[in-house]
Write an enzyme that holds these catalytic residues in place. Structure first.
Site, PDB file in Angstrom:
ATOM      1  N   ASP A   1       0.833  -1.206   0.000  1.00 20.37           N
ATOM      2  CA  ASP A   1       0.000   0.000   0.000  1.00 20.37           C
ATOM      3  C   ASP A   1       0.868   1.257   0.000  1.00 20.37           C
ATOM      4  OD1 ASP A   1      -2.143  -1.674   0.372  1.00 20.37           O
ATOM      5  OD2 ASP A   1      -2.189  -1.389   2.548  1.00 20.37           O
TER       6      ASP A   1
HETATM    7  N1  URA Z   1      -1.230  -5.872   3.968  1.00 23.88           N
HETATM    8  C1  URA Z   1      -1.655  -4.612   4.014  1.00 23.88           C
HETATM    9  O1  URA Z   1      -2.652  -4.308   4.667  1.00 23.88           O
HETATM   10  N2  URA Z   1      -0.987  -3.680   3.325  1.00 23.88           N
HETATM   11  C2  URA Z   1       0.129  -3.959   2.606  1.00 23.88           C
HETATM   12  O2  URA Z   1       0.698  -3.068   1.998  1.00 23.88           O
HETATM   13  C3  URA Z   1       0.547  -5.273   2.566  1.00 23.88           C
HETATM   14  C4  URA Z   1      -0.137  -6.223   3.268  1.00 23.88           C
END
Ligand code: URA
Length: 241
Positions: free
Chosen positions: A102
């Site tokens: 993310d």
């Molecule tokens: N899980 C998440 O919530 N975000 C990420 O970036 C990777 C795994």
């Protein structure tokens, strides 16, 4: 400079020996000219065609990036935000991220132009272990941690087993640091797992991708994988095939 038959076989279309046959049967052109003699050498600027189709000369490259927060796991962003490939101005190959982190998540992410390996690593069947450290706004009970470990229902189904450990807790601030290793790669999975228990993730970092960790890297740094690391990644996915 590389021998023509090697360049053809490296492009993946055929073996070295069959490439020699292609050359002797007049099916190979270098810079528009048919070449039938073996052993000529070509550089990366030479255009090589087999049966009139230009071959892909890109060699495979593999990098591990310590992605900072505030960066998109993509090769471009419509809103002009920073993307992971911005950290590789020196790399001419068309690399892209393997999976995603993310925008708000930092940590280890692989980039490559090797579509075969990238597809295998991203395929749900071959998902490799990913270890995250999450700072959350509350202190979960052991019972709640067990729920995460066993599998918790999310809107897209129950999660697979995970390894979960509380690294520290701050009773005064009501915050905890949890390490969690998951074997899947659903969208925003770790955040959603904690949200399912009523906790918000304040900070999330991926410490390890398979056996690759962030040792020696600062946020925004990257390094090329060593040949034995690439080999091990292939072994990891091949073992599960
Ligand atoms: N899980 C998440 O919530 N975000 C990420 O970036 C990777 C795994």
């Amino acid at each position: 400079m590389e021998r023509l038959q090697k360049v053809i076989s490296q492009s993946g279309i055929t073996s070295r020996r069959k490439a020699e046959n292609l050359i002797s049967s007049g099916r190979v052109k270098v810079n528009g000219e048919v070449v039938t003699s073996q052993g000529i050498k070509v550089s990366s600027n030479d255009k090589v065609e087999v049966d009139g189709v230009q071959i892909d000369r890109e060699i495979s490259v593999y990098y591990l990036l310590y992605k900072p927060t505030g960066v998109i796991s993509s090769v471009k962003d419509e809103k002009g935000r920073k993307v992971v490939t911005d950290y590789f101005p020196h790399v001419s190959e068309r690399i892209y991220p393997v999976g995603r982190l993310d925008y708000d998540t930092s940590g280890a992410i692989l980039l490559t132009n090797d579509g075969t390996l990238a597809n295998l690593l991203m395929h749900p069947k071959f998902e490799i272990d990913k270890t995250y450290v999450a700072k959350i706004d509350g202190i979960p009970s052991q019972n709640q941690l067990n729920k995460l470990a066993k599998g918790i229902r999310l809107e897209d189904g129950v999660t697979a087993k995970a390894d979960v450990e509380m690294l520290s807790k701050d009773k005064a601030k009501k915050r905890a640091i949890i390490q969690i290793t998951i074997h899947e790669g659903r969208n925003r999975q770790v955040r959603r797992m904690f949200e399912a228990l009523g906790f918000n993730v304040l900070k999330l970092k991926r410490e390890r991708y398979g056996f690759l960790d962030l040792k020696g890297l600062a946020s925004g740094d990257s390094r090329e994988l060593k040949p034995h690391e690439v080999k091990t990644l292939y072994q990891l996915v091949n073992k599960k095939r």
